[in-house]
Design an enzyme around this catalytic site. Sequence first.
Site, PDB file in Angstrom:
ATOM      1  N   LYS A  34       4.029  14.553  72.811  1.00  0.00           N
ATOM      2  CA  LYS A  34       4.070  15.898  73.383  1.00  0.00           C
ATOM      3  C   LYS A  34       5.092  16.763  72.624  1.00  0.00           C
ATOM      4  CE  LYS A  34       1.052  15.580  76.819  1.00  0.00           C
ATOM      5  NZ  LYS A  34      -0.237  16.295  76.744  1.00  0.00           N
ATOM      6  N   TYR A  84       4.617   8.737  74.802  1.00  0.00           N
ATOM      7  CA  TYR A  84       3.911   9.902  75.374  1.00  0.00           C
ATOM      8  C   TYR A  84       4.748  11.169  75.140  1.00  0.00           C
ATOM      9  CZ  TYR A  84       2.001  12.889  79.167  1.00  0.00           C
ATOM     10  OH  TYR A  84       1.461  13.918  79.918  1.00  0.00           O
ATOM     11  N   ASP A  86     -15.792  12.198  73.044  1.00  0.00           N
ATOM     12  CA  ASP A  86     -14.480  11.559  72.933  1.00  0.00           C
ATOM     13  C   ASP A  86     -13.718  12.339  71.872  1.00  0.00           C
ATOM     14  OD1 ASP A  86     -12.296  10.031  72.232  1.00  0.00           O
ATOM     15  OD2 ASP A  86     -13.378   8.126  72.271  1.00  0.00           O
ATOM     16  N   VAL A  87     -12.665  13.049  72.277  1.00  0.00           N
ATOM     17  CA  VAL A  87     -11.976  13.938  71.327  1.00  0.00           C
ATOM     18  C   VAL A  87     -11.288  13.174  70.188  1.00  0.00           C
ATOM     19  CG1 VAL A  87     -11.641  15.864  72.943  1.00  0.00           C
ATOM     20  CG2 VAL A  87      -9.883  14.073  72.771  1.00  0.00           C
ATOM     21  N   SER A 135       4.084  18.741  78.124  1.00  0.00           N
ATOM     22  CA  SER A 135       4.687  18.133  79.321  1.00  0.00           C
ATOM     23  C   SER A 135       6.202  18.296  79.248  1.00  0.00           C
ATOM     24  CB  SER A 135       4.353  16.633  79.340  1.00  0.00           C
ATOM     25  OG  SER A 135       5.193  15.957  80.252  1.00  0.00           O
ATOM     26  N   GLY A 186     -10.878  17.688  78.340  1.00  0.00           N
ATOM     27  CA  GLY A 186     -10.344  17.013  79.528  1.00  0.00           C
ATOM     28  C   GLY A 186     -10.724  17.762  80.792  1.00  0.00           C
ATOM     29  N   ALA A 187     -11.977  18.252  80.826  1.00  0.00           N
ATOM     30  CA  ALA A 187     -12.419  19.072  81.962  1.00  0.00           C
ATOM     31  C   ALA A 187     -13.022  18.246  83.088  1.00  0.00           C
ATOM     32  CB  ALA A 187     -13.428  20.117  81.473  1.00  0.00           C
ATOM     33  N   SER A 188     -12.967  16.922  82.985  1.00  0.00           N
ATOM     34  CA  SER A 188     -13.606  16.110  84.032  1.00  0.00           C
ATOM     35  C   SER A 188     -12.690  15.838  85.213  1.00  0.00           C
ATOM     36  CB  SER A 188     -14.101  14.781  83.442  1.00  0.00           C
ATOM     37  OG  SER A 188     -13.006  13.996  83.038  1.00  0.00           O
TER      38      SER A 188
END
Length: 252
Positions: free
Chosen positions: A159, A155, A62-63, A141, A12-14
């Site tokens: 988490k 979500y 795509d992970v 989160s 998720g480095a973008s």
Amino acid sequence: MNLDGKVVIVTGASSGIGAKAAEFFCREGAKAVLVARNETKLKSVSEKCKAAGGSHIVIKADVSNDEDTKNIIDNTLKEFGKIDVLVNNAAVGCYGNILDGNFVKSYDSMVNINLRAILQLTCLATPYLTKTKGNIVNISSVTSFASPKGTIGAYGLLKAALNYFTKTAAAELGSSGVRVNTISPGPVYTDILENSGARFSFDRLEATTLLHRVSEPDEIADLILYLASDKARGITGSNYVIDNGVLLKKSK
Ligand SMILES: NC(=O)c1ccc[n+]([C@@H]2O[C@H](COP(=O)([O-])OP(=O)(O)OC[C@H]3O[C@@H](n4cnc5c(N)ncnc54)[C@H](OP(=O)(O)O)[C@@H]3O)[C@@H](O)[C@H]2O)c1
């Protein structure tokens, strides 16, 4: 922070937190592996990493795809020969609750990215992390602790499962010298609301905090680097909350 020459994978480095963490790792002399799907955004982060120093590679992946996760590990080893740190940061948000009938649909659309990919990457990276006595930082989160009133129940559920997995992994890998920790942010200015199709802005989230503020991605990135560094050599199985007081406000 003793990160010179460390090989660090950031998923998720973008954008957002992952982009800032990748830039900071490069600034500290690490060899960063930038993972995400959006090539345009990755290119822009890559420019910032280049300016920051260190060295880096970009892996479009795509992970949630097993072949892609295997490629992430294989290409990292091919380029840099080892893995010191895995930052499991990539995630998506998807709305849906029990009453509107969309809870399972939202769970299904997130589970492979927000949870299964992390299990998969952890398992694939572990043989190399044990060699370097490396570590893993998982991004959770505050929604993992407090059931949100709105429509992001699935979500939060994923988490919470990630928090549990962090402890499981820390317990299993501790004897091999591998540390595993979690960071649980409150609201942070990133692309996450836009990417999730949220119908509100971050300004609304200020009111959910005690400090009346939303964090910037660099605040979370600083904590990621700290936990990834030798300064945190005694920390494993921990969950660091950085939320401007969201949880305390909820408990008042
Ligand atoms: N921002 C907040 O308020 C907040 C609060 C608490 C926790 N968090 C957590 O912080 C982490 C980072 O989120 P952010 O706020 O920085 O959000 P963001 O700006 O939306 O970034 C999410 C990143 O995940 C990547 N990603 C999503 N799906 C992917 C996939 N299938 N394969 C590879 N990469 C994928 C995105 O890249 P591509 O789209 O290019 O693939 C992007 O780089 C997440 O774990 C999130 O749950 C954020």
